[in-house]
Scaffold this active site. Structure first.
Site, short mmCIF file in Angstrom:
data_model
loop_
_atom_site.label_atom_id
_atom_site.label_comp_id
_atom_site.label_asym_id
_atom_site.label_seq_id
_atom_site.Cartn_x
_atom_site.Cartn_y
_atom_site.Cartn_z
N GLU A 174 0.83 -1.21 0.00
CA GLU A 174 0.00 0.00 0.00
C GLU A 174 0.86 1.26 0.00
O GLU A 174 0.75 2.12 0.87
CB GLU A 174 -0.94 -0.01 1.22
CG GLU A 174 -1.89 -1.19 1.20
CD GLU A 174 -2.99 -1.15 2.26
OE1 GLU A 174 -4.05 -1.73 2.04
OE2 GLU A 174 -2.78 -0.54 3.32
N GLU A 366 -5.72 -8.14 -1.41
CA GLU A 366 -6.41 -7.96 -0.13
C GLU A 366 -7.86 -7.60 -0.41
O GLU A 366 -8.13 -6.71 -1.22
CB GLU A 366 -5.80 -6.83 0.71
CG GLU A 366 -4.45 -7.15 1.29
CD GLU A 366 -3.97 -6.10 2.28
OE1 GLU A 366 -4.80 -5.43 2.94
OE2 GLU A 366 -2.74 -5.93 2.39
C1 BG6 Z 1 -4.37 -3.09 4.85
C2 BG6 Z 1 -3.07 -3.64 5.29
O1 BG6 Z 1 -4.30 -1.74 5.10
O2 BG6 Z 1 -5.56 -3.48 5.46
C3 BG6 Z 1 -3.15 -4.82 6.22
O3 BG6 Z 1 -2.23 -3.93 4.20
C4 BG6 Z 1 -4.33 -4.65 7.13
O4 BG6 Z 1 -1.93 -4.94 6.90
C5 BG6 Z 1 -5.60 -4.61 6.30
O5 BG6 Z 1 -4.42 -5.60 8.15
C6 BG6 Z 1 -6.88 -4.54 7.12
O6 BG6 Z 1 -6.79 -3.53 8.06
P1 BG6 Z 1 -7.13 -3.83 9.60
O7 BG6 Z 1 -6.86 -2.59 10.32
O8 BG6 Z 1 -8.55 -4.23 9.63
O9 BG6 Z 1 -6.21 -4.93 10.00
#
Ligand code: BG6
Length: 474
Positions: A174, A366
């Protein structure tokens, strides 16, 4: 939706994690401290001076010792790809040494071998919000040009070591989050309110150069490598049809596309040059930088959680909850328990927007729902979680992915976030779970660390086994 639709052959189904959110063992086998070891409350909250016991990431889900059991479970679901990061401070404990830590290298050898044993392709993020702490305190992280050299030594080491075990690489997780979160994303110690735009954008430039160098070095070491950039993808909608709102949308979009443009085209776009000029920023280019930036990525990967809105009306400029970046909430959408707005169609939209712009393969690395899960005992006496809400979320998003593929988008794979429960990044909680596998660990430190298959485990297994066809059956 056409009933005859098929996901492409060889589509990489799987899931994602990062080292700092799963491994634990924060000081084992020569690992040095990383910024995550002093962030007990997540990315939005200032760090502590030293690691503190309440930091869930120090033990996390103890993947460092349990990776064999976990990879076996992922293999049982039929995973084709497993995305994790290498903890930089396991390989170079301080970050500026000349020699790597053999025990750290050995751990990832073992992990990648374990993946390969089951035919799972590792997809490796080189830097995932876990800069070695020494580099942050001694050099101010990516604000300092020396970081390019340290990163270069690190990538050369891991590319050479794993050249026959890892084919897919991502240079920075990111990368566009650095503008909002210079400490977590760029390891920049200077507090955000004291950090000039000049220094911030110079740090961005250092990351661009480092990322392009990684592409160059990687392709020299193994021409078969596929090396991608990784960004937060976020469609931005105008809050109203007011043309002024649309210009705000364009400006907000540019803050993100600037990152992909440089990675994919190899030079700064005009609108970025204008922004820099208007803000009195002059990026210092070393003599070779322009040439180095021409080493462009093989594919574009991204996280997708939500969309947001922009408005020109100051009275309506409220910042919503969200994944590190984000704007005004959309009045038409619902949200997760953590306030992240849910918009499956936004995924189709952003995939089309990116593919229209670049005609480069995309990779969703993701996507997922962070929710509170309840572990129950079913009629057969097995512990499980009935996470129909997660299945619904993922299914709705995957149906939009299928639409985008039918629109002509070239997609390499889909990896859900947090395929096994892990510590959240923004809030550092265990309670916010994304996984197909429940891990018995809780925010008060209690729990056996046992793993249990959730209902979504079997659902995703079916999706993978049928190469997505099961999505159209239900
Ligand atoms: C992204 C990151 O921002 O979102 C991850 O690459 C992160 O590391 C994921 O865990 C979800 O965010 P969160 O705060 O729900 O864990």
């Amino acid at each position: 939706m056409s009933q005859t639709f098929q996901f492409p052959n060889g589509f990489l189904w799987g899931g994602s994690v990062s080292a700092n959110q799963i491994e634990g063992a924060y000081q084992e086998d020569g690992k040095g401290l990383s910024i995550q070891d002093i962030m007990p409350n997540g990315i939005q909250t200032p760090p502590t001076n030293e690691p503190t016991e309440d930091n869930m990431k120090l033990i996390a889900i103890d993947f460092y010792h349990r990776y064999k059991e976990d990879i076996k479970l992922l293999a049982e679901m039929g995973f084709k790809v497993f995305r994790t990061s290498i903890a930089w401070s396991r390989i170079f404990s301080k970050g500026d040494e000349l020699e790597p830590n053999e025990k750290g290298l050995q751990f990832y050898d073992n992990l990648f071998d374990e993946c390969r044993k089951y035919g799972i392709e590792p997809l490796v993020t080189i830097s995932h919000y876990e800069t070695p702490l020494h580099l942050v305190r001694e050099y101010d992280g990516w604000a300092n040009r020396k970081m390019v050299d340290f990163y270069e030594r690190y990538v050369r080491t891991i590319f050479e070591r794993y050249q026959n075990k890892v084919k897919y690489w991502l240079t920075f997780n990111e990368i566009n989050s650095i503008l909002e979160h210079p400490f977590a994303s760029g390891g920049i110690n200077t507090p955000k309110d004291q950090l000039s735009k000049q220094a911030l954008y110079q740090a961005v430039h250092h990351e661009f150069v480092a990322s392009a160098l990684a592409v160059k070095i990687g392709h020299e070491i193994n021409p078969e490598f596929k090396i991608g950039c990784m960004v937060i993808a976020m469609p931005i909608y105008p809050l109203t049809p007011d043309p002024n709102d649309m210009i705000k949308v364009m400006e907000a979009d540019h803050k993100n596309t600037g990152f992909t443009d440089v990675h994919v085209r190899g030079y700064y776009p005009g609108y970025m040059k204008r922004y820099l000029k208007d803000n009195g920023i002059t990026i210092h280019f070393e003599p070779d930088d322009e040439e180095i930036l021409k080493n462009t990525v093989d594919f574009i990967s991204f996280s997708y959680y939500q969309s947001s809105c922009e408005t020109a009306d100051p009275a309506k400029q409220i910042k919503g909850e969200g994944n590190l970046i984000g704007g005004v909430p959309n009045p038409l959408l619902t949200a997760s328990d953590w306030g992240w707005q849910i918009d499956p169609q936004g995924l189709r939209y952003i995939m089309n927007a990116m593919y229209d712009r670049y005609q480069k393969p995309l990779f969703i690395v993701e996507n997922g729902l962070g929710a509170v899960d309840e572990l129950i005992t079913d009629e057969n006496g097995n512990k499980t979680v009935i996470d129909d809400y997660r299945i619904k979320y993922l299914k709705e998003h995957l149906l939009q992915v299928a639409e985008a593929i039918q629109d002509g988008v070239e997609l390499m794979g889909y990896a859900t976030w947090g395929c096994i429960d892990l510590v959240s990044a923004t809030t550092a909680e265990m309670k916010k779970r994304y996984g197909f596998i429940f891990v018995d660990r809780h925010d008060d430190g209690s729990g056996t660390l046992e793993r249990y298959r959730k209902k979504s485990f079997y659902w995703y297994k079916d999706v993978i086994e049928s190469n997505g066809s099961s999505l159209f059956r239900e």
